[in-house]
Design an enzyme around this catalytic site. Structure first.
Site, PDB file in Angstrom:
ATOM      1  N   GLU A 112       0.799  -1.214   0.000  1.00  0.00           N
ATOM      2  CA  GLU A 112       0.000   0.000   0.000  1.00  0.00           C
ATOM      3  C   GLU A 112       0.840   1.276   0.000  1.00  0.00           C
ATOM      4  O   GLU A 112       0.402   2.299  -0.504  1.00  0.00           O
ATOM      5  CB  GLU A 112      -1.003  -0.002   1.140  1.00  0.00           C
ATOM      6  CG  GLU A 112      -0.418   0.027   2.533  1.00  0.00           C
ATOM      7  CD  GLU A 112      -1.520  -0.011   3.580  1.00  0.00           C
ATOM      8  OE1 GLU A 112      -1.936  -1.126   3.927  1.00  0.00           O
ATOM      9  OE2 GLU A 112      -1.961   1.045   4.028  1.00  0.00           O
TER      10      GLU A 112
ATOM     11  N   SER B 248      -7.785   5.529   8.436  1.00  0.00           N
ATOM     12  CA  SER B 248      -8.297   5.161   9.750  1.00  0.00           C
ATOM     13  C   SER B 248      -7.205   5.411  10.773  1.00  0.00           C
ATOM     14  O   SER B 248      -7.435   5.954  11.839  1.00  0.00           O
ATOM     15  CB  SER B 248      -8.674   3.691   9.775  1.00  0.00           C
ATOM     16  OG  SER B 248      -9.487   3.385   8.685  1.00  0.00           O
TER      17      SER B 248
ATOM     18  N   SER C 251      -0.030   6.856   8.682  1.00  0.00           N
ATOM     19  CA  SER C 251       1.344   6.447   8.416  1.00  0.00           C
ATOM     20  C   SER C 251       2.137   7.654   7.984  1.00  0.00           C
ATOM     21  O   SER C 251       1.624   8.505   7.267  1.00  0.00           O
ATOM     22  CB  SER C 251       1.396   5.414   7.293  1.00  0.00           C
ATOM     23  OG  SER C 251       1.235   4.132   7.817  1.00  0.00           O
TER      24      SER C 251
ATOM     25  N   ARG D  71       9.172   4.200   5.986  1.00  0.00           N
ATOM     26  CA  ARG D  71       8.080   4.541   6.880  1.00  0.00           C
ATOM     27  C   ARG D  71       8.711   5.003   8.185  1.00  0.00           C
ATOM     28  O   ARG D  71       9.468   4.275   8.815  1.00  0.00           O
ATOM     29  CB  ARG D  71       7.195   3.320   7.121  1.00  0.00           C
ATOM     30  CG  ARG D  71       6.017   3.628   8.024  1.00  0.00           C
ATOM     31  CD  ARG D  71       5.017   2.484   8.009  1.00  0.00           C
ATOM     32  NE  ARG D  71       3.822   2.852   8.743  1.00  0.00           N
ATOM     33  CZ  ARG D  71       3.671   2.681  10.051  1.00  0.00           C
ATOM     34  NH1 ARG D  71       4.636   2.163  10.750  1.00  0.00           N
ATOM     35  NH2 ARG D  71       2.546   3.041  10.648  1.00  0.00           N
TER      36      ARG D  71
END
EC number: 2.7.1.33
Lengths: 598, 773
Positions: free
Chosen positions: A363, A417, A420, A432
């Site tokens: 993703e 929701s 990141s 990340r």
């Protein structure tokens, strides 16, 4: 209970459904009415799956065969129960066997569309070696550059799916030689994407209009001519899907350059999908097409068309899958490229129930590639990226376009929701940094609990009217004014919901105040974490994306303010028009890439 | 009352204040002499600080005037003991719920005699709110102090002055607290104060700190949002709800999004993807417990994450957490610790403070007391007057956990002189005085607690006997018994109440309790008598030593040191013998000693060393009065002096058991000098120096020694440290590493300990250590 019905007769169920039979009892995919759009994000009755009166024939495609409006939170059992209603419908719409259409002749003329440079280039951006895990909120900090290709399990899957689709061969023409579909990153499970990617680079160049005979390009073209389309493209329909924790984001490419011949050959099934999706703006009670985001006259993979942006709640996934099953979606032998957690969670269901093999994608890869692509093509002539000028002055604060041509390094804050946060150094080099579980889901979840609201829109509407200072304890509530020692203004929030410690105050606030306070709390917290990450990573551009920002001017301005104020103007908050859809776009781009690769 | 506590601001509970009956002066002790006040009014708790002088009796020794001749009459004591009133300074800190403010202020007004006090230092959010009330009630001018400045002053103060102040929280270990030895360099550190909101402060020096960030999501958010979600009003009840809840029912976990753990991505399915995410998509009722737990996780994780980001930005690995959100609540300490470990990947340590709730009050007080230079003193926690860390058992209900609903006390005694590290410690940061950590060792803990319980009767008897002329001695002794007994029971339940539990802390607590009830020196008369007896024996002992050959004499000297050490009223086995046979003599003691080889025996190495060049200067920590110091230590000292070694003889500043005090040692030395020319000239030429340790403990903490002693050790270049006695060389310092030669000598007078060390009663420890090159 969820029977596969794909093997049935040859009729085009989609057309035969015609909304009438489904009637109001199964009010899914209602035609959008003004204001309906607003229902999508939140907790309203589920993505119903039945057609509505007057719906177009295509409505049936997306009918999931579920009777009755489904409620939020229904478990699988309930879905299963309601699937009983679907059986009824299945009787009415026997599945067609794959309808084989004659191979299309090679076509020139209008079909031969020049690919704009930014199209394929962006569309086929290779993923870098520094792929990072998808982003649950509580994820780890720092990238994991050396982990294996995240979607490697998807590669063989994609292959087999394509093979199956090839055999079924419904839709446009199947490729005569079914290429094994291996993702561009090279060997399955390999993580050395770079060397794998390099040979592909030439292909990423715009296709020459008149390739030399005998040239490899020509061979390529010849092969493509034998494909469904003119080139080596995936068969229609072209979808990219991002199945998040709360919302499913779907992008659909509607080819507008369909020739008469093509039109004629297009299977009904496929046609009805196209017609249904493009002529409606709402699907069921919770499926929404964000018409205002539609990218028009776009060239993707050599085809000209419009890119549509659709979303529906993730809890409707089961019905969506079931619909896919009932409508024999697998017969279209398209590859469904999906990203987001749901790509993993629902993979089994897609396969077992709908006979669909998902091509699962990382993703974060999708997010970045999608973002870069959309930004590069622009928003129908306008810039995709913008910022707020004078963010600390409410009167002068206004939206201004921003040129993201040279975006690196950027801190990318994806607010779904959960949240990141990525540090992006180049299109294929990112990590990340961290994440937080306090995201859009928290805002909506708390709002639902505190105010009894059911949807994101409702929550935002309330928040727009509320005053958080009744709920929050401000610096001045504690210190009687500014806290000079630390240079804190009296109006700064000292304690979110701090006033709610007192019973009198609890009794005196409104739901709107609570909604506003929740929004402000979550937004400021994300801003604060993002700012710290920007400092730690030494990056001064912070790009905020994700559906938490959808129709959420309050949060955007707060973030713009927070970045500017706390950094004394050093940090710039940037936003993008297609906030939440980049993952889905990235998934769609992967569809082209995997087809291109061989 | 219970309801009021939840009001947060405290203003809502006024009507109920009247019903509060304050516990009597057990709480506001020494109020009559209170001189300086400071108050820290937080969102829910008020912390009052005042400085008071405590008048208590001390036993002073004084030489008789020996102007007359012929002083050595057998029946005459060597010196006189006079009990005097001494005034020492004490800091009192009292913590109570805001609900009690008015009642407390009334109480203070009624009992405050001192009229010099004109100002009260006030800090905390509530200082503004209650300003008028305080001024009206106390007729003191409220001087508002900056909250964060106070907090940091307080933090520095406790980190410097209270051993085992900081601890880490360890889930699933028993006990959950792991106390940290005081780091000599406390700066720089990050302080994360979680009150209603969160403040993150980087502290670089005593006076330099910087607010580096904050968050509005803090304790107030937990409380306020929790109250809205669960209709539960009290903070403690919310925590209690949280401790029973399942957050996964409310939170969207990674597995809810991914369908399971995501192995290829290395993400546990149990991680929270979106806090409260399920309540956004599920139309169902959520239990209060689950929501409270989810909220707790959300807030703790968020704070932990921010703290890590700041720690990383400033390259700090020590983060202290404070504020009412933490305040001894194991639930919040656990979640914060988890979060810090998670986000920092173990690089940052979450530290908590035992007296965290008092930081603001301490700081405000210090701010007001600046002209008294409180920082130039050392302070010690008074175990008798402090209530210790609150009960933290997570399964206790709010009713039992409601220590915050009552009164919590902290008392700090101002020590006569500042305390510092012994300069000869090899590595001060890693020095741990205590040999056995009783918090850790449940078996040892049980034994010692029982041991102290059993010895209590004897101590009470001894205390009464020490004050035959006092009419209320029996009554006070009984109170002492109650208090110490209660402390022991508390420690059985909460071994961590005063930091790491050790034999030393048990002994110190007993001394503090004895002092509390005006038994400053129950052994003064015994010591006096023993010193008299021993002094009379001194010439004979020296004479007989001088007849021995060199090698023989060295062994005899060491045996004398050890034999003297048998005379220890602290050890039950010996006190029994001594009580029954007061003439138990030096020679008998020698006979009781274990024959060589001793349990730990490096005597040969020591003897070898003595054949070499003399030490430059020996630092000797003496143990008992009487035979030990006079017939054991002084002959040994005399031999060293004769070898050309200077001697620093360090004795306790205050009394503890029958340990020789500095005061007594001065008289004893003077008397010996009268009999022995070697000692006489050494004293005159300052080759023999008598100093005080700064301690009143039967044990020895080499990290808290009198500054003067440390200076002298440096000045004289001490290259030998002699530590004698069970308390100083076995219970403590057995493993202490020094950067010079050291001798640790003791006779094990406790059967259990002897067995633990692999020996038997009266086994001998003779540990001679030379630091590695």
């Amino acid at each position: 209970m969820l029977k596969l019905v794909g093997g049935g007769g040859g009729q085009d169920w989609a057309c035969s459904v015609a909304g009438t039979s489904l009637g109001g009892e199964e009010a899914a995919f209602e035609v959008a009415r003004p204001g309906d759009r607003g229902k999508a994000g939140g907790g309203s009755p589920g993505w119903g799956c039945a057609g509505i009166p007057d719906s177009e024939p295509w409505a049936g495609v997306l009918q999931a065969g579920v009777v009755g409006p489904a409620r939020w939170g229904q478990g699988a059992e309930e879905v299963g129960e309601s699937a009983g209603g679907g059986e009824e419908r299945r009787v009415r719409h026997p599945q067609a066997p794959a309808l084989r259409l004659p191979n299309r002749k090679p076509q020139g003329g209008s079909g031969e569309i020049k690919t704009p440079e930014n199209d394929l280039q962006r569309g086929r951006l290779s993923r870098g070696p520094r792929a990072a895990p998808p982003a649950p909120g509580m994820g780890d900090r720092g990238g994991q550059p050396e982990r294996s290709a995240p979607h490697s399990p998807g590669a063989p899957v994609g292959t087999s799916a394509a093979a199956v689709n090839g055999l079924l061969h419904n839709g446009f023409h199947p490729p005569p030689v079914q290429p094994p579909l291996v993702c561009s990153r090279g060997p399955v499970g390999g993580n050395d994407a770079v060397p794998q990617r390099l040979p592909l680079l030439p292909e990423l160049q715009p296709q020459p209009l008149l390739p030399q005979h005998d040239s490899p390009a020509k061979k390529c073209r010849l092969r493509r001519r034998m494909d469904s389309g003119r080139k080596n493209r995936p068969p229609f329909p072209w979808f990219g899907m991002d199945i998040g924790g709360t919302l499913v984001k779907l992008v659909y490419f509607e080819p507008k350059d369909i020739t008469a011949e093509e039109e004629q050959e297009e299977v009904e099934n496929l046609k009805s999908i196209r017609k249904y999706l493009t002529s409606n703006t709402a699907y069921g009670k919770t499926g929404i097409r964000d018409v205002h985001l539609e990218l028009k006259n776009l060239t993707m993979c050599g085809r000209k068309g419009n890119l549509h942006f659709i979303r529906f709640p993730s809890c409707a996934m089961h019905r969506f899958i079931q619909m896919g099953s009932e409508k024999n979606f697998s017969s279209l032998h398209t590859t469904l490229c999906a990203t987001g957690g749901g790509a993993f969670k629902f993979e089994e269901d897609f396969r077992m129930i709908a006979d669909l093999q998902l091509h699962k994608l990382d993703e974060l890869d999708c997010l970045i590639q999608g973002l870069l692509y959309v930004d590069s093509v622009g928003f129908n002539g306008k810039p995709e990226c913008y910022y707020f000028e004078n963010p600390t002055n409410p009167e002068l604060c206004q939206k201004k376009p921003y040129c993201l041509d040279n975006p690196y390094p950027m801190l990318l804050v994806n607010m779904g929701s959960g949240v990141s946060i990525l540090a992006v150094y180049s299109k294929d080099n990112y990590k990340r940094v961290t994440g937080t579980s306090l995201g859009g889901g928290t805002f909506l979840g708390l709002c639902c609990l505190l105010t009894g609201c059911e949807t994101f829109e409702e929550a935002l509407e309330m928040a727009a009217k509320g005053d958080s200072t009744n709920v929050d304890k401000l610096v001045k509530d504690i210190y009687g004014g500014d806290y000079e020692r630390f240079g804190l203004q009296g109006s700064a929030v000292a304690s979110s919901f701090g006033n709610m410690m007192s019973k009198e105050k609890r009794d005196s606030i409104s739901k709107e105040d609570l909604a506003r306070a929740t929004l402000v709390t979550i937004t400021n917290n994300i801003g604060s974490i993002a700012r710290m990450c920007a400092l730690n990573e030494n990056i001064d551009r912070v790009v905020f994306v994700g559906n938490f920002l959808r129709i959420n001017m309050v949060s955007m301005k707060l973030l713009a303010y927070a970045m500017d104020f706390w950094s004394k103007g050093q940090l710039k908050a940037l936003f993008l028009e297609h906030e939440g859809y980049f993952g889905a776009v990235g998934a769609l781009l992967e569809l082209f890439k995997m087809t291109d690769d061989k | 009352m219970a309801e009021c506590g939840a009001s947060g601001s405290g203003s809502s509970g006024d009507s109920l204040d009247k019903s509060i009956t304050l516990p009597p002066d057990e709480i506001f002790r020494n109020l009559e002499n209170a001189k300086r006040f400071a108050i820290d009014i937080g969102g829910s708790l008020t912390k009052l600080a005042y400085y008071s002088t405590v008048q208590h009796k001390v036993a002073k020794v004084r030489s008789f005037d020996h102007s007359g001749k012929d002083t050595e009459r057998d029946h005459e004591p060597p010196y006189e003991i006079s009990v005097q009133e001494e005034i020492t300074a004490r800091l009192h800190f009292i913590k109570f719920e805001n609900t009690y403010i008015e009642a407390c202020l009334d109480f203070i007004k009624d009992h405050l005699v001192n009229t010099e006090t004109k100002v009260i230092q006030a800090t905390g959010g509530g200082a503004y709110k209650f300003k008028d009330l305080i001024e009206e009630k106390l007729r003191l001018k409220v001087d508002k102090e900056d909250v964060m400045t106070c907090l940091i002053k307080g933090c520095n103060f406790v980190l410097k002055n209270i051993p085992h102040e900081a601890f880490v929280y360890q889930k699933d270990s028993d006990p959950e607290f792991r106390f940290q030895t005081n780091h000599p360099h406390i700066f720089p550190y990050l302080l994360v104060n979680i009150g209603s909101g969160v403040s993150i402060v980087k502290v670089e020096t005593e006076d330099r700190f910087e607010w580096v960030g904050g968050s509005s999501i803090g304790g107030g958010t937990f409380w306020g949002l929790g109250a809205l979600l669960t209709k539960t009003k009290k903070f403690d009840e919310l925590l209690h709800l949280a401790s029973r809840g399942q957050h996964s029912n409310v939170d969207m976990l990674v597995r809810d999004v991914y369908g399971g753990a995501h192995q290829t991505l290395g993400l546990s399915g149990n991680l929270i993807a979106s806090s409260f995410g399920k309540s956004a998509t599920a139309d169902q009722e959520f239990s209060k417990e689950d929501m409270a737990k989810s909220l707790l996780h959300m807030i703790s994780n968020d704070i932990g994450q921010l703290a890590c980001l700041h720690a990383r930005l400033h390259s700090l690995d020590r983060v202290y957490f404070g504020g009412f959100f933490i305040r001894g609540h194991p639930v919040t300490m656990r979640t914060i610790t988890y979060s810090i470990n998670f986000f920092s990947k173990g690089e940052v340590q979450a530290l908590f403070l035992r007296h965290e709730g008092y930081l603001g009050a301490i700081g405000a007080f210090l701010k007001g007391a600046e002209q008294d230079n409180p920082n130039q003193y050392s302070w010690g926690e008074n175990y008798a007057g402090s209530s210790g860390l609150m009960s933290t058992s997570p399964e206790l209900g709010p009713a039992q956990r409601a220590r915050s609903g009552t009164f919590d006390l902290l008392e700090m005694d101002r020590l006569e002189r500042p305390l510092v590290n012994l300069p000869l410690l090899l590595d001060p940061p890693s020095y741990v005085p205590d040999t056995v950590d009783l918090t850790d060792d449940a078996l040892a803990r049980k034994y010692w607690l029982t041991c102290f319980e059993e010895a209590l009767d004897g101590v009470v008897k001894r205390a009464v006997a020490s004050q035959p002329d006092s009419v209320d001695a029996a009554e006070r002794a009984e109170k002492f018994r109650q208090k110490y007994w209660n402390k022991l029971q508390t420690l059985r339940q909460q071994p961590f109440a005063y930091g790491t539990l050790t034999v030393r802390s048990l002994l110190d607590t007993r001394e503090h309790c004895l002092n509390e009830f005006n038994f400053p020196d129950p052994y003064s008369k015994v010591k006096q008598r023993e010193n008299g007896v021993a002094l009379r024996c001194f010439p004979g002992v020296v004479r007989s030593l001088d007849t021995l050959g060199w090698e023989e004499r060295q062994l005899a000297l060491v045996k004398g040191l050890l034999a003297g050490n048998v005379f220890d009223w602290g050890a039950k086995a010996v006190s029994d013998v001594l009580e029954s046979d007061p003439y138990f003599g030096f020679e008998e003691a020698k006979r009781k000693l274990q024959e060589r080889p001793w349990l730990v025996d490096s005597y040969s190495e020591w003897l070898q060393r003595l054949k070499g060049p003399p030490h430059k200067c020996a630092l000797i920590f003496a143990d008992n009065s009487g035979i030990d110091i006079i017939l054991g230590v002084f002959p040994f000292v005399r031999e060293l002096l004769l070898r050309g070694t200077e001697v620093i003889l360090a004795c306790n500043s205050g009394p503890a058991l029958n340990d020789v005090t500095h005061g007594e040692s001065l008289i004893v030395a003077e008397r010996i000098a009268g009999m022995d020319p070697v000692v006489h000239s050494a004293l005159r030429e300052e080759r023999l120096l008598l100093v005080q340790t700064g301690s009143s403990s039967p044990c020895l903490d080499l990290s808290r020694l009198d500054k003067g002693l440390a200076a002298l050790v440096r000045e004289r270049g001490a290259d030998l440290v002699v530590i004698e006695g069970m308390g100083r060389a076995v219970h403590t310092n057995y493993h202490a590493a020094l950067c010079c030669e050291s001798l640790k000598l003791a006779v094990i007078k406790n059967a259990w300990l002897a067995e633990r060390l692999g020996g038997r009663l009266f086994s001998v420890i003779f540990k001679y250590e030379v630091p590695a090159e």
